[in-house]
Design an enzyme around this catalytic site. Sequence first.
Site: not given
Length: 186
Positions: A64, A93, A97, A114, A116, A141
């Site tokens: 990542r 997916e 993957e 998230a 916020g 990937e």
Amino acid sequence: MGKPPDIETLSQDVVFESRWIRLREDRIRRRDGALGTYAVVEKPDFAVIAAIEDGQIHMVEQFRYPIGRRVWELPMGAAEPGADDLAETARRELAEETGLGAARIERIGRLHPAYGYSSHAFELFLATGLTEGTKKRDDEEQDMISRPFPLAQVFEMARDGTIVDGPTVAALALLALHGKLSLPPA
């Protein structure tokens, strides 16, 4: 006369936009009249997939870039632009993957990871009735590793900080809260 809104949007300016992300800067007025700005990241919603069979859960490991390290997480991926069926995203997916197909995909819940600063959400799906197939990974990937782990080991990996992905840890808790798996003793 009704209660004023908590925050009123006065204007919105797009600061950056690509296929997968848009950054807005909004001018706002708070309930007390104070002016301000709010930055909002818009991203497509995504699917998180818990593929579980025979006491094993399938995980993927990949590099990542934003945190500069390899991490283990549940398979997941964003909806294609214009798509609104996250169950189909989950199937796609999972196949891309891990190479797995699923006879059953059950929607467990929806969370905002998230809120916020971002409007996107994820839906958690439980995949069962798994069959082996062929992986079809995207270019980013190519270094991905996928393999099943015993559920107890995955919980220990979350507890000891090996798994640092928020949606993965939240998914494990949501699965337990919905009675889909049992938490091992601490």
